[in-house]
Design a protein around this motif. Sequence first.
Motif, PDB file in Angstrom:
ATOM      1  N   GLY A 166       0.918  -1.042   0.030  1.00  0.00           N
ATOM      2  CA  GLY A 166      -0.110  -0.022  -0.023  1.00  0.00           C
ATOM      3  C   GLY A 166       1.087   1.098   0.037  1.00  0.00           C
ATOM      4  O   GLY A 166       2.097   1.187  -0.050  1.00  0.00           O
ATOM      5  N   VAL A 167       0.192   2.142   0.291  1.00  0.00           N
ATOM      6  CA  VAL A 167       0.886   3.613   0.287  1.00  0.00           C
ATOM      7  C   VAL A 167       2.015   3.809   1.187  1.00  0.00           C
ATOM      8  O   VAL A 167       3.355   4.173   0.736  1.00  0.00           O
ATOM      9  CB  VAL A 167      -0.041   4.804   0.529  1.00  0.00           C
ATOM     10  N   ARG A 168       1.925   3.240   2.435  1.00  0.00           N
ATOM     11  CA  ARG A 168       3.204   3.172   3.288  1.00  0.00           C
ATOM     12  C   ARG A 168       4.354   2.470   2.784  1.00  0.00           C
ATOM     13  O   ARG A 168       5.194   3.053   2.790  1.00  0.00           O
ATOM     14  CB  ARG A 168       2.556   2.682   4.490  1.00  0.00           C
ATOM     15  N   GLY A 169       3.922   1.161   2.096  1.00  0.00           N
ATOM     16  CA  GLY A 169       5.065   0.414   1.656  1.00  0.00           C
ATOM     17  C   GLY A 169       5.695   1.135   0.683  1.00  0.00           C
ATOM     18  O   GLY A 169       6.854   1.060   0.368  1.00  0.00           O
ATOM     19  N   LEU A 170       5.104   1.678  -0.242  1.00  0.00           N
ATOM     20  CA  LEU A 170       5.488   2.561  -1.410  1.00  0.00           C
ATOM     21  C   LEU A 170       6.465   3.664  -1.306  1.00  0.00           C
ATOM     22  O   LEU A 170       7.456   4.185  -1.774  1.00  0.00           O
ATOM     23  CB  LEU A 170       4.831   2.755  -2.553  1.00  0.00           C
ATOM     24  N   ALA A 171       6.078   4.254   0.100  1.00  0.00           N
ATOM     25  CA  ALA A 171       7.033   5.471   0.528  1.00  0.00           C
ATOM     26  C   ALA A 171       8.268   4.851   0.855  1.00  0.00           C
ATOM     27  O   ALA A 171       9.366   5.478   0.946  1.00  0.00           O
ATOM     28  CB  ALA A 171       6.533   5.869   1.790  1.00  0.00           C
ATOM     29  N   ALA A 172       8.518   3.467   0.895  1.00  0.00           N
ATOM     30  CA  ALA A 172       9.838   3.034   1.219  1.00  0.00           C
ATOM     31  C   ALA A 172      10.685   3.406   2.184  1.00  0.00           C
ATOM     32  O   ALA A 172      10.402   3.411   3.363  1.00  0.00           O
ATOM     33  CB  ALA A 172      10.498   2.881  -0.086  1.00  0.00           C
ATOM     34  N   MET A 173      11.725   4.209   1.871  1.00  0.00           N
ATOM     35  CA  MET A 173      12.685   4.546   2.847  1.00  0.00           C
ATOM     36  C   MET A 173      12.512   6.133   3.144  1.00  0.00           C
ATOM     37  O   MET A 173      12.308   6.832   2.112  1.00  0.00           O
ATOM     38  CB  MET A 173      14.295   4.105   2.340  1.00  0.00           C
ATOM     39  N   ARG A 174      12.660   6.572   4.203  1.00  0.00           N
ATOM     40  CA  ARG A 174      12.739   7.975   4.718  1.00  0.00           C
ATOM     41  C   ARG A 174      14.225   8.490   4.919  1.00  0.00           C
ATOM     42  O   ARG A 174      15.101   7.572   5.381  1.00  0.00           O
ATOM     43  CB  ARG A 174      11.971   8.127   6.024  1.00  0.00           C
ATOM     44  N   LYS A 175      14.306   9.835   4.775  1.00  0.00           N
ATOM     45  CA  LYS A 175      15.746  10.437   4.733  1.00  0.00           C
ATOM     46  C   LYS A 175      16.073  10.316   6.453  1.00  0.00           C
ATOM     47  O   LYS A 175      17.161  10.299   6.743  1.00  0.00           O
ATOM     48  CB  LYS A 175      15.949  11.699   4.385  1.00  0.00           C
ATOM     49  N   SER A 176      15.157  10.464   7.231  1.00  0.00           N
ATOM     50  CA  SER A 176      15.481  10.284   8.809  1.00  0.00           C
ATOM     51  C   SER A 176      14.117   9.824   9.466  1.00  0.00           C
ATOM     52  O   SER A 176      12.945  10.147   9.035  1.00  0.00           O
ATOM     53  CB  SER A 176      15.590  11.809   9.205  1.00  0.00           C
ATOM     54  N   ARG A 177      14.461   8.763  10.257  1.00  0.00           N
ATOM     55  CA  ARG A 177      13.539   8.003  11.242  1.00  0.00           C
ATOM     56  C   ARG A 177      13.996   7.864  12.447  1.00  0.00           C
ATOM     57  O   ARG A 177      15.352   7.567  12.574  1.00  0.00           O
ATOM     58  CB  ARG A 177      12.979   6.883  10.345  1.00  0.00           C
ATOM     59  N   PRO A 178      12.979   7.670  13.413  1.00  0.00           N
ATOM     60  CA  PRO A 178      13.666   7.538  14.793  1.00  0.00           C
ATOM     61  C   PRO A 178      13.870   6.105  14.755  1.00  0.00           C
ATOM     62  O   PRO A 178      13.419   5.235  14.197  1.00  0.00           O
ATOM     63  CB  PRO A 178      12.345   7.791  15.601  1.00  0.00           C
ATOM     64  N   LEU A 179      15.428   5.721  15.617  1.00  0.00           N
ATOM     65  CA  LEU A 179      15.707   4.406  15.733  1.00  0.00           C
ATOM     66  C   LEU A 179      15.994   4.442  17.355  1.00  0.00           C
ATOM     67  O   LEU A 179      16.874   4.734  17.697  1.00  0.00           O
ATOM     68  CB  LEU A 179      16.865   4.084  15.127  1.00  0.00           C
ATOM     69  N   GLY A 180      14.824   3.867  18.109  1.00  0.00           N
ATOM     70  CA  GLY A 180      15.259   3.853  19.558  1.00  0.00           C
ATOM     71  C   GLY A 180      15.093   5.285  19.902  1.00  0.00           C
ATOM     72  O   GLY A 180      14.469   6.261  19.484  1.00  0.00           O
ATOM     73  N   GLY A 181      16.065   5.630  20.774  1.00  0.00           N
ATOM     74  CA  GLY A 181      16.182   7.067  21.061  1.00  0.00           C
ATOM     75  C   GLY A 181      17.055   8.040  20.309  1.00  0.00           C
ATOM     76  O   GLY A 181      17.397   8.969  20.272  1.00  0.00           O
ATOM     77  N   LEU A 182      17.482   7.339  18.972  1.00  0.00           N
ATOM     78  CA  LEU A 182      18.428   7.751  18.300  1.00  0.00           C
ATOM     79  C   LEU A 182      17.488   8.137  16.689  1.00  0.00           C
ATOM     80  O   LEU A 182      16.516   7.902  16.560  1.00  0.00           O
ATOM     81  CB  LEU A 182      19.589   6.910  17.852  1.00  0.00           C
ATOM     82  N   PHE A 183      18.454   8.764  15.698  1.00  0.00           N
ATOM     83  CA  PHE A 183      17.810   8.946  14.371  1.00  0.00           C
ATOM     84  C   PHE A 183      18.699   8.093  13.583  1.00  0.00           C
ATOM     85  O   PHE A 183      20.046   8.076  13.584  1.00  0.00           O
ATOM     86  CB  PHE A 183      17.927  10.431  14.077  1.00  0.00           C
ATOM     87  N   LEU A 184      17.995   7.354  12.616  1.00  0.00           N
ATOM     88  CA  LEU A 184      18.903   6.770  11.427  1.00  0.00           C
ATOM     89  C   LEU A 184      18.397   7.675  10.369  1.00  0.00           C
ATOM     90  O   LEU A 184      17.393   7.976   9.707  1.00  0.00           O
ATOM     91  CB  LEU A 184      18.023   5.273  11.283  1.00  0.00           C
ATOM     92  N   VAL A 185      19.499   7.916   9.806  1.00  0.00           N
ATOM     93  CA  VAL A 185      19.544   8.925   8.755  1.00  0.00           C
ATOM     94  C   VAL A 185      20.109   8.380   7.277  1.00  0.00           C
ATOM     95  O   VAL A 185      20.976   7.936   7.302  1.00  0.00           O
ATOM     96  CB  VAL A 185      20.201  10.098   9.102  1.00  0.00           C
ATOM     97  N   ARG A 186      19.590   8.909   6.142  1.00  0.00           N
ATOM     98  CA  ARG A 186      20.057   8.126   4.899  1.00  0.00           C
ATOM     99  C   ARG A 186      19.932   9.486   3.956  1.00  0.00           C
ATOM    100  O   ARG A 186      19.078   9.741   3.151  1.00  0.00           O
ATOM    101  CB  ARG A 186      18.938   7.368   4.207  1.00  0.00           C
ATOM    102  N   PRO A 187      21.128  10.299   3.855  1.00  0.00           N
ATOM    103  CA  PRO A 187      21.448  11.356   3.161  1.00  0.00           C
ATOM    104  C   PRO A 187      21.461  11.241   1.733  1.00  0.00           C
ATOM    105  O   PRO A 187      21.244  12.383   0.845  1.00  0.00           O
ATOM    106  CB  PRO A 187      22.553  12.013   3.761  1.00  0.00           C
ATOM    107  N   PHE A 188      21.623  10.346   1.235  1.00  0.00           N
ATOM    108  CA  PHE A 188      22.066   9.848  -0.421  1.00  0.00           C
ATOM    109  C   PHE A 188      20.799   9.514  -1.179  1.00  0.00           C
ATOM    110  O   PHE A 188      20.814   8.937  -2.054  1.00  0.00           O
ATOM    111  CB  PHE A 188      23.215   9.012  -0.289  1.00  0.00           C
ATOM    112  N   LEU A 189      19.512   9.481  -0.435  1.00  0.00           N
ATOM    113  CA  LEU A 189      18.261   8.936  -1.262  1.00  0.00           C
ATOM    114  C   LEU A 189      17.970   9.523  -2.386  1.00  0.00           C
ATOM    115  O   LEU A 189      17.435   9.042  -3.324  1.00  0.00           O
ATOM    116  CB  LEU A 189      16.948   8.876  -0.263  1.00  0.00           C
TER     117      LEU A 189
END
Length: 347
Positions: free
Chosen positions: A151-174
């Motif tokens: 669905g829509v959520r799955g097609l959004a695939a990866m985000r540039k930034s999302r919370p990971l526990g108390g941290l952030f997981l960041v993907r600047p090269f998307l």
Amino acid sequence: MPAGPDDPIVPDEAATLLAPLIGRDAGCAGVLLAVSGGPDSVALLHLAALWRERGGAPPLFAATVDHGLRPESAGEAERVAEWCAERRVPHAVLRWTGRKPATRIHAAAREARYALLAQQAERVGATHIVTAHHRDDLSETVLMRLTRGSGVRGLAAMRKSRPLGGLFLVRPFLDVSKSRLLATLTQAGQDWLRDPSNADPRFGRTRTRRLAAMLAEEGLDAARLAALARRAARADAALDEAARAAHARHLSQEADRRVFGPGLLGEPDEIMLRVLQLELERHGPVRLERLESLAADLSAAARRGHRLTRSLAGAVTALDGLGQVTISAEKERRRGRRALTKADGSS
Ligand SMILES: Nc1ncnc2c1ncn2[C@@H]1O[C@H](COP(=O)(O)OP(=O)(O)OP(=O)(O)O)[C@@H](O)[C@H]1O
């Protein structure tokens, strides 16, 4: 002049890509770069170090997870350690020592990898973990999700930034193509590791890459798939917000049992479905198809003024004759029934 699709990334651009996500203004106190040694993450290391030279970067750390699945992996982690040392970026090798499952090893390795990276980030005081996922990874993920009918959520695939526990997981090269990352390394004279699993057709991603190449010839290229992901992410965020508002609007009682007023079933299907999802995911994971069938059954029963009871995700969803929906944990319901039976004196 804007950079071409195969142009190397220049130092100014490195700062432009990285600073909004992991700059000091982004509340970043330290960054842990996830460097496998493949070209993408070596480019990440190289560009982050260039950015630091120009000033404005937060403290940089790097880590390589040695999954211990191939005999060469320990030596490869050492090569990464050397590349980090040349740039004075403190580096750690994180070993996956847990039990290795016989099936779904790729998923288990990924889960272990993120857990090890999060532990390491906390150890060194980094608030952000950065991976080198790029536009081709994003478009392949979209393609894989399309083939699974997401669905829509799955097609959004990866985000540039999302919370990971108390941290952030960041993907600047998307938004950056793999060819640009390769060109950056070639121009810098920087070597990288060749991972043999990348060409192994047993892995779904390799098969998806072949499909991606065929579709690109028809015009559905990585840029278009990435644009689809961006639009899906935008729609998903709006739907999520609307669902949260509807959840708050219709929740009429908050105790062990959560009761939603009849208005919930009058909401647009997608909103009603997401409200149910919000509620059910408090109890356990729930598959989209199951959720869709629950929502359809509830709507059909409500239209006829019927009652309905369904178990899903460790919770019981019950519709009464007035269109009210009650959701409670399966075990609480059982406990409640036992208490009733005892009070009745029956057994
Ligand atoms: N062994 C590793 N050690 C450190 N970082 C890693 C390792 N493997 C992957 N990474 C990080 O993750 C990024 C994506 O890697 P890869 O495409 O192999 O992930 P994946 O297995 O597809 O899983 P996912 O996309 O869910 O992270 C890399 O660019 C790198 O930043």
